[in-house]
Design a protein around this motif. Structure first.
Motif, mmCIF file in Angstrom:
data_model
loop_
_atom_site.group_PDB
_atom_site.id
_atom_site.type_symbol
_atom_site.label_atom_id
_atom_site.label_comp_id
_atom_site.label_asym_id
_atom_site.label_seq_id
_atom_site.Cartn_x
_atom_site.Cartn_y
_atom_site.Cartn_z
ATOM 1 N N MET A 184 -55.102 20.181 -89.139
ATOM 2 C CA MET A 184 -55.802 18.916 -88.991
ATOM 3 C C MET A 184 -57.221 19.159 -88.489
ATOM 4 N N GLY A 185 -58.146 18.283 -88.879
ATOM 5 C CA GLY A 185 -59.482 18.309 -88.303
ATOM 6 C C GLY A 185 -59.481 17.584 -86.966
ATOM 7 N N CYS A 186 -60.629 17.594 -86.285
ATOM 8 C CA CYS A 186 -60.696 16.978 -84.960
ATOM 9 C C CYS A 186 -62.058 16.311 -84.754
ATOM 10 N N MET A 187 -62.026 15.094 -84.250
ATOM 11 C CA MET A 187 -63.238 14.361 -83.899
ATOM 12 C C MET A 187 -62.998 13.693 -82.542
ATOM 13 N N VAL A 188 -63.971 13.791 -81.651
ATOM 14 C CA VAL A 188 -63.853 13.190 -80.324
ATOM 15 C C VAL A 188 -64.807 12.005 -80.245
ATOM 16 N N LEU A 189 -64.282 10.858 -79.823
ATOM 17 C CA LEU A 189 -65.071 9.629 -79.735
ATOM 18 C C LEU A 189 -65.292 9.241 -78.281
ATOM 19 N N ASP A 190 -66.534 8.905 -77.949
ATOM 20 C CA ASP A 190 -66.857 8.310 -76.655
ATOM 21 C C ASP A 190 -67.055 6.815 -76.878
ATOM 22 N N CYS A 191 -66.256 6.000 -76.205
ATOM 23 C CA CYS A 191 -66.254 4.550 -76.430
ATOM 24 C C CYS A 191 -66.628 3.822 -75.138
ATOM 25 N N THR A 192 -67.369 2.744 -75.284
ATOM 26 C CA THR A 192 -67.764 1.937 -74.131
ATOM 27 C C THR A 192 -67.546 0.456 -74.434
ATOM 28 N N ALA A 193 -66.723 -0.182 -73.618
ATOM 29 C CA ALA A 193 -66.534 -1.631 -73.704
ATOM 30 C C ALA A 193 -67.456 -2.295 -72.691
ATOM 31 N N HIS A 194 -68.124 -3.349 -73.100
ATOM 32 C CA HIS A 194 -69.103 -4.020 -72.243
ATOM 33 C C HIS A 194 -68.602 -5.390 -71.808
ATOM 34 N N GLY A 195 -68.865 -5.741 -70.551
ATOM 35 C CA GLY A 195 -68.557 -7.056 -70.018
ATOM 36 C C GLY A 195 -69.661 -7.499 -69.084
ATOM 37 N N THR A 196 -69.299 -8.323 -68.098
ATOM 38 C CA THR A 196 -70.260 -8.803 -67.105
ATOM 39 C C THR A 196 -69.633 -8.684 -65.725
ATOM 40 N N ASN A 207 -64.438 -9.151 -67.789
ATOM 41 C CA ASN A 207 -63.878 -7.856 -67.426
ATOM 42 C C ASN A 207 -63.887 -6.874 -68.604
ATOM 43 N N ALA A 208 -64.742 -5.839 -68.492
ATOM 44 C CA ALA A 208 -64.851 -4.846 -69.556
ATOM 45 C C ALA A 208 -63.569 -4.046 -69.712
ATOM 46 N N SER A 252 -68.307 -4.089 -65.308
ATOM 47 C CA SER A 252 -69.134 -4.511 -66.446
ATOM 48 C C SER A 252 -69.056 -3.516 -67.602
ATOM 49 N N GLU A 253 -68.550 -2.321 -67.332
ATOM 50 C CA GLU A 253 -68.391 -1.321 -68.389
ATOM 51 C C GLU A 253 -67.076 -0.572 -68.197
ATOM 52 N N CYS A 254 -66.494 -0.184 -69.298
ATOM 53 C CA CYS A 254 -65.306 0.686 -69.275
ATOM 54 C C CYS A 254 -65.500 1.764 -70.334
ATOM 55 N N HIS A 255 -65.437 3.012 -69.907
ATOM 56 C CA HIS A 255 -65.640 4.144 -70.804
ATOM 57 C C HIS A 255 -64.297 4.818 -71.074
ATOM 58 N N HIS A 278 -62.677 -2.444 -86.512
ATOM 59 C CA HIS A 278 -61.498 -2.983 -85.838
ATOM 60 C C HIS A 278 -61.629 -3.026 -84.319
ATOM 61 N N THR A 279 -62.729 -2.544 -83.772
ATOM 62 C CA THR A 279 -62.880 -2.498 -82.311
ATOM 63 C C THR A 279 -64.156 -3.212 -81.892
ATOM 64 N N ILE A 280 -64.193 -3.642 -80.620
ATOM 65 C CA ILE A 280 -65.391 -4.306 -80.093
ATOM 66 C C ILE A 280 -66.212 -3.375 -79.206
ATOM 67 N N SER A 281 -65.678 -2.225 -78.844
ATOM 68 C CA SER A 281 -66.408 -1.257 -78.029
ATOM 69 C C SER A 281 -67.468 -0.549 -78.862
ATOM 70 N N ASP A 282 -68.490 -0.024 -78.174
ATOM 71 C CA ASP A 282 -69.425 0.880 -78.833
ATOM 72 C C ASP A 282 -68.721 2.219 -79.027
ATOM 73 N N VAL A 283 -68.806 2.760 -80.230
ATOM 74 C CA VAL A 283 -68.092 3.995 -80.559
ATOM 75 C C VAL A 283 -69.095 5.038 -81.050
ATOM 76 N N PHE A 284 -69.091 6.203 -80.395
ATOM 77 C CA PHE A 284 -69.990 7.293 -80.781
ATOM 78 C C PHE A 284 -69.174 8.575 -80.952
ATOM 79 N N ALA A 285 -69.367 9.247 -82.068
ATOM 80 C CA ALA A 285 -68.683 10.524 -82.313
ATOM 81 C C ALA A 285 -69.494 11.662 -81.705
ATOM 82 N N ARG A 286 -68.832 12.522 -80.965
ATOM 83 C CA ARG A 286 -69.510 13.683 -80.387
ATOM 84 C C ARG A 286 -69.894 14.667 -81.487
#
Length: 377
Positions: A184-196, A207-208, A252-255, A278-286
């Motif tokens: 299998m290949g591999c990809m790591v995602l850093d995700c951040t959900a934003h709130g107030t 609540n993030a 305000s944030e959840c990583h 399908h997600t509301i978080s910010d998604v960034f691939a390393r």
């Protein structure tokens, strides 16, 4: 059988036995020398000194050491023999000194003994065995590389442009000397959900953490529509989460971090697009995404291994195979289940067996290269 042939067989067996002893000695030195990803300079020094003491001309880029067989011929196909000498950091479960290469009950303990020191020293022993052979049907390139465990930019990825044309490769990882013909290949995602942010007592803010929980639930249950006949489903696992600074403040944030194991049905762009839709978080691939890898069952390497009684299987873990754009086979002494475990070990006999099987695999390659069905195709 002639006496001359018997003498040659005995001489070869004695040479392999000596190489196995040499390999074990080097492995003990590597275990005793910390080599976390990106900090492998000391083990690179050891490997280079070991090779040059045996009159093997080496080259170095960063902490990668490589060499070609003495009678390299550009007209012949080239096989890459590759394994890594970096390690993860020892986990908290260790009850032994991770840097003490202790032998007990047929086991050699120590960090990196199984992943992938045993593979590396076995492949090096085999390279040494064939190094001075003037009439090989192929070239051999041995590469001891860095930064495999952190998918770094200065490991095999950086080295490949300097190796020239490679036809196929054996990547040393612990597989109990079975044939991992796909991984299998591999990809790591850093995700951040934003709130107030707000006061928890007054139910203020947005609540993030709750938003992240909704996305995490999706990651845990979503199934990609296309399934690989051989590799199975894409696997997504949330492995880290961090939120909040104080018990009475709504975060305000959840990583959070997601480990994604890729199959051969989707490219990286397609997978990322589905996730973001399908997600509301910010998604960034390393950086350092490792591609899935697969080698044809009729490839000479695979056929030579099967002829030795080895079995083929799909490996769920990723390796430096993901950097290669040529057919590659993952194979090595040790057991993947021991990788990264506390009190890591490898059986001494596994190293001896690995050297013998690797050697016979390369010898069988002669027949399989000549009688390769792809030649007729």
């Amino acid at each position: 059988m002639s006496l001359q042939l018997i003498d040659e067989i005995l001489e070869g067996d004695q040479q392999l036995s000596h190489l196995a002893d040499d390999a074990l000695l080097l492995l003990k030195q590597l275990i005793a020398t910390p080599s976390f990803s990106g900090e492998e300079d000391k083990t690179a020094d050891l490997i280079r000194a070991f090779m040059e003491t045996r009159d093997i001309n080496t080259m170095r880029l960063y902490n990668n050491i490589w060499a070609f067989n003495k009678y390299y011929d550009p007209a012949k196909p080239t096989i890459l023999l590759n394994s890594h000498h970096d390690t993860v950091k020892p986990n908290e479960g260790y009850t032994r000194n991770p840097y003490s290469p202790d032998e007990r009950d047929g086991k050699l303990y120590g960090l990196g003994s199984n992943d992938a020191g045993g593979c590396l020293v076995s492949l090096l022993a085999v390279f040494n065995y064939f190094y001075n052979s003037p009439n090989l049907c192929y070239n051999l390139c041995f590469a001891a590389t860095a930064e495999e465990e952190n998918t770094g930019e200065n490991g095999l990825k950086a080295l490949l442009p300097l190796l020239g044309h490679i036809d196929f490769a054996i990547v040393g990882e612990p597989t109990q000397m079975q044939l991992a013909t796909a991984e299998m290949g591999c990809m790591v995602l850093d995700c951040t959900a934003h709130g107030t942010a707000g006061h928890a007592a007054r139910k203020e803010g947005d609540n993030a953490l709750y938003k992240a929980m909704a996305d995490i639930q999706w990651f845990s249950s979503f199934q990609f529509p296309r399934r690989s006949a051989f590799m199975g489903d894409i696997k997504m696992t949330v492995t880290e989460i961090k939120a909040g600074i104080q018990h009475n403040i709504v975060p305000s944030e959840c990583h959070f971090t997601v480990d994604v194991r890729l199959n051969d049905c989707y490219n990286v762009g397609e997978v990322l697009a589905i996730i973001k839709n399908h997600t509301i978080s910010d998604v960034f691939a390393r950086p350092g995404i490792v591609r899935p890898s697969c080698i044809d069952q009729i490839h000479p390497l695979v056929r030579a291994g099967i002829a030795l009684g080895r079995k083929t299987y799909l490996s769920p873990t990723s390796s430096d195979q993901g950097w290669l754009d040529v057919p590659s086979l993952k194979m090595g002494p040790g057991d993947s289940a021991r990788s990264h475990m506390a009190n890591e070990y490898i059986f001494v006999d596994e190293i001896k067996e690995g050297i013998n099987i690797y050697t016979n695999l390369l010898k069988n390659m002669v027949y399989c290269l000549i009688h390769n069905p792809e030649n007729n195709a």
